[in-house]
Design a protein around this motif. Structure first.
Motif, PDB file in Angstrom:
ATOM      1  N   LYS A  41       0.828  -1.211   0.000  1.00 24.83           N
ATOM      2  CA  LYS A  41       0.000   0.000   0.000  1.00 24.83           C
ATOM      3  C   LYS A  41       0.858   1.255   0.000  1.00 24.83           C
ATOM      4  O   LYS A  41       0.554   2.230  -0.685  1.00 24.83           O
ATOM      5  N   ARG A  42       1.948   1.233   0.757  1.00 21.04           N
ATOM      6  CA  ARG A  42       2.854   2.390   0.773  1.00 21.04           C
ATOM      7  C   ARG A  42       3.495   2.591  -0.591  1.00 21.04           C
ATOM      8  O   ARG A  42       3.651   3.716  -1.057  1.00 21.04           O
ATOM      9  N   LYS A  43       3.867   1.491  -1.223  1.00 24.02           N
ATOM     10  CA  LYS A  43       4.490   1.572  -2.543  1.00 24.02           C
ATOM     11  C   LYS A  43       3.488   2.134  -3.549  1.00 24.02           C
ATOM     12  O   LYS A  43       3.836   2.988  -4.373  1.00 24.02           O
ATOM     13  N   ASP A  44       2.247   1.671  -3.489  1.00 21.76           N
ATOM     14  CA  ASP A  44       1.220   2.167  -4.404  1.00 21.76           C
ATOM     15  C   ASP A  44       0.915   3.640  -4.148  1.00 21.76           C
ATOM     16  O   ASP A  44       0.637   4.397  -5.081  1.00 21.76           O
ATOM     17  N   ARG A  45       0.978   4.057  -2.908  1.00 21.41           N
ATOM     18  CA  ARG A  45       0.655   5.441  -2.570  1.00 21.41           C
ATOM     19  C   ARG A  45       1.768   6.388  -3.013  1.00 21.41           C
ATOM     20  O   ARG A  45       1.503   7.499  -3.458  1.00 21.41           O
ATOM     21  N   THR A  46       3.016   5.962  -2.907  1.00 19.66           N
ATOM     22  CA  THR A  46       4.127   6.838  -3.309  1.00 19.66           C
ATOM     23  C   THR A  46       4.369   6.846  -4.799  1.00 19.66           C
ATOM     24  O   THR A  46       4.921   7.795  -5.327  1.00 19.66           O
ATOM     25  N   PRO A  96       2.026   6.738  -7.757  1.00 15.05           N
ATOM     26  CA  PRO A  96       0.698   6.665  -8.367  1.00 15.05           C
ATOM     27  C   PRO A  96       0.808   6.262  -9.831  1.00 15.05           C
ATOM     28  O   PRO A  96       1.819   6.515 -10.491  1.00 15.05           O
TER      29      PRO A  96
END
Length: 80
Positions: free
Chosen positions: A69-74, A76
């Motif tokens: 989730k952190r990777k997807d959020r940073t 986009p």
């Protein structure tokens, strides 16, 4: 695993000895009671070990999900 089971068994044995000492009864008059306490606490130790393994798996899975989730959020997705 063996150390967990033996540790819980030793605690069960010590609890039984403590129980008899409080009651001021002979400590080794009934060895079957000591064996029962050691086996029952050893069984609890076995299930605690299995529970700990399962909890470690769940924590690793949750950490992986959080990292994703952190990777997807940073990062986009590019707009089309």
């Amino acid at each position: 695993m063996l150390s967990t089971i033996l540790g819980f068994s030793a605690f069960g044995f010590a609890a039984r000895v403590g129980q008899l000492a409080i009651q001021q009864r002979p400590l080794f008059s009934n060895p079957a009671g000591h064996a029962l306490a050691a086996v029952s606490f050893g069984t609890l130790g076995y299930f605690e070990y299995l529970w700990e393994l399962r909890a470690d798996e769940l924590i690793a899975l949750k950490r992986e999900q959080i990292a994703q989730k952190r990777k997807d959020r940073t990062n986009p997705p590019p707009e089309a």
